[in-house]
Design an enzyme around this catalytic site. Structure first.
Site, PDB file in Angstrom:
ATOM      1  N   ARG A 164       0.839  -1.212   0.000  1.00 57.00           N
ATOM      2  CA  ARG A 164       0.000   0.000   0.000  1.00 57.00           C
ATOM      3  C   ARG A 164       0.865   1.251   0.000  1.00 57.00           C
ATOM      4  NH1 ARG A 164      -2.168  -3.803  -0.939  1.00 57.00           N
ATOM      5  NH2 ARG A 164      -4.087  -4.707  -0.143  1.00 57.00           N
ATOM      6  N   SER A 238     -11.642  -0.626   3.287  1.00 61.26           N
ATOM      7  CA  SER A 238     -10.729  -0.977   4.380  1.00 61.26           C
ATOM      8  C   SER A 238     -10.039   0.279   4.905  1.00 61.26           C
ATOM      9  CB  SER A 238      -9.675  -1.980   3.901  1.00 61.26           C
ATOM     10  OG  SER A 238     -10.289  -3.174   3.468  1.00 61.26           O
ATOM     11  N   GLU A 334      -5.092   3.101   6.143  1.00 59.79           N
ATOM     12  CA  GLU A 334      -4.888   3.018   4.697  1.00 59.79           C
ATOM     13  C   GLU A 334      -5.500   4.249   4.033  1.00 59.79           C
ATOM     14  OE1 GLU A 334      -6.334  -0.134   1.273  1.00 59.79           O
ATOM     15  OE2 GLU A 334      -5.676  -0.931   3.197  1.00 59.79           O
TER      16      GLU A 334
END
Length: 338
Positions: A164, A238, A334
């Site tokens: 990520r 998420s 995130e």
């Protein structure tokens, strides 16, 4: 390309947070973007590039200019025996791009079906799901440098992809706007069905020899059963990354929590599902006023309507603290918190 003032951003972020931008403009080409960046009234303004608004949590009005990437278009550049190179505009909806690849029987992104957002935002955080990451099929991107207006190319190595992560979230953060991405997609399909519930879902669908279209359908089914539709409940998917921890720490925790899941990353590191950690701390399904944690997926923080971004941010902070206190593992968001 009209420049608008005091612009409402509620329809432009999937959390549905009711904030405004001091200035707002949408661009549909590299030339329009370059023109906007040269406008004297925008030179000194703080800039935020907006794709689908699916990875953002606004906690206040944005005191600057929001530039929405609306560059569209998908084209096949070239083909060889093994690969097809496909270029997509940064403003293309990610799942629409996935559907294009399925229609042309091009493999590589089927596991990334139904991820919200745009093509241009995908490389920034190296989107991933079910054992596949964007870097696996990424060839190159074009991006405009905000300070100079110049168009530059970045290959896979230039992007410094991580979990990520990319160079655009670190040393080049806020300096470039991705206008197009070129992918190297497989003509000879190599299916990845070992991660998560894909194999089980395919069995439930009575599919024994799956195609990339079948894998995509299974992934869509799983995501829709676990994740709320942002059009109905405000969320950004998420909210936290799955933490990577030393094997030594995992072995200690495993003695105390025998059911603790993990996936190997290297000989010394494993990845632990953040959703499992959050659920063990009692957060799953928790409702506080008009926001909370989704009942089916503890990774997803939700705005049931009218919640402030500041309160959702505080909820995220409280979750991080409780997980760290119980497991000694620090979660990282995130989602970009503005």
């Amino acid at each position: 390309m009209k420049l608008q003032t005091d612009f409402p951003l509620k329809p432009y972020n999937t959390f549905g947070i009711d904030v405004k931008a001091k200035l707002f403009a949408s661009f549909e080409s590299v030339q329009e973007l370059q023109h906007l960046l040269q406008m004297p009234e925008l030179k000194q303004e703080q800039k935020l590039i907006l794709g689908g608004g699916s990875n953002l949590l606004f906690t206040k009005d944005f005191d600057g200019v929001v530039l929405q990437n609306s560059i569209k278009g998908i084209e096949i550049l070239q083909e060889d025996e093994n690969y097809t190179f496909v270029k997509a505009g940064g403003g293309e909806v990610w799942h629409e791009f996935v559907l294009f690849t399925l229609q042309h029987s091009l493999g590589g992104v089927e596991n990334l079906s139904l991820i919200p957002g745009t093509v241009g935002a995908a490389p920034l955080q190296n989107i991933g799901a079910y054992g596949v990451e964007l870097k696996d099929v990424f060839y190159e991107l074009e991006a405009v440098e905000m300070e100079t207006g110049q168009l530059k190319k970045f290959d896979n190595a230039d992007c410094k992809f991580g979990y990520r992560e990319s160079v655009f979230k670190n040393e080049l953060k806020g300096r470039f706007i991705v206008t197009s991405v070129t992918f190297r997609l497989h003509r000879n399909h190599k299916l990845n069905t070992s991660y998560g519930a894909i194999t089980t879902t395919l069995e439930e669908m009575h599919i024994q020899q799956p195609t990339i279209q079948d894998v995509s359908a299974a992934v869509c089914h799983i995501r829709q059963s676990k994740l709320p539709d942002p059009k109905q409940i405000g969320n950004a998917g998420s909210f936290f990354k799955n933490p990577e921890i030393p094997v030594t720490l995992f072995d200690i925790l495993k003695e105390q929590y025998p059911n603790m899941p993990a996936y190997p990353v290297s000989e010394t590191t494993v990845k632990v599902p953040a959703g499992w950690l959050i659920e063990q701390c009692g957060w799953k399904g928790k409702v506080i006023e008009n926001y909370g944690v989704h009942k089916n997926q503890a990774l997803v923080l939700v705005n049931y309507g009218g919640a402030s971004g500041e309160k959702v941010k505080q909820l995220a902070h409280d979750i991080i603290q409780s997980v760290e206190k119980r497991f000694g593992i620090k979660l990282n968001p995130e989602v970009n918190i503005m």
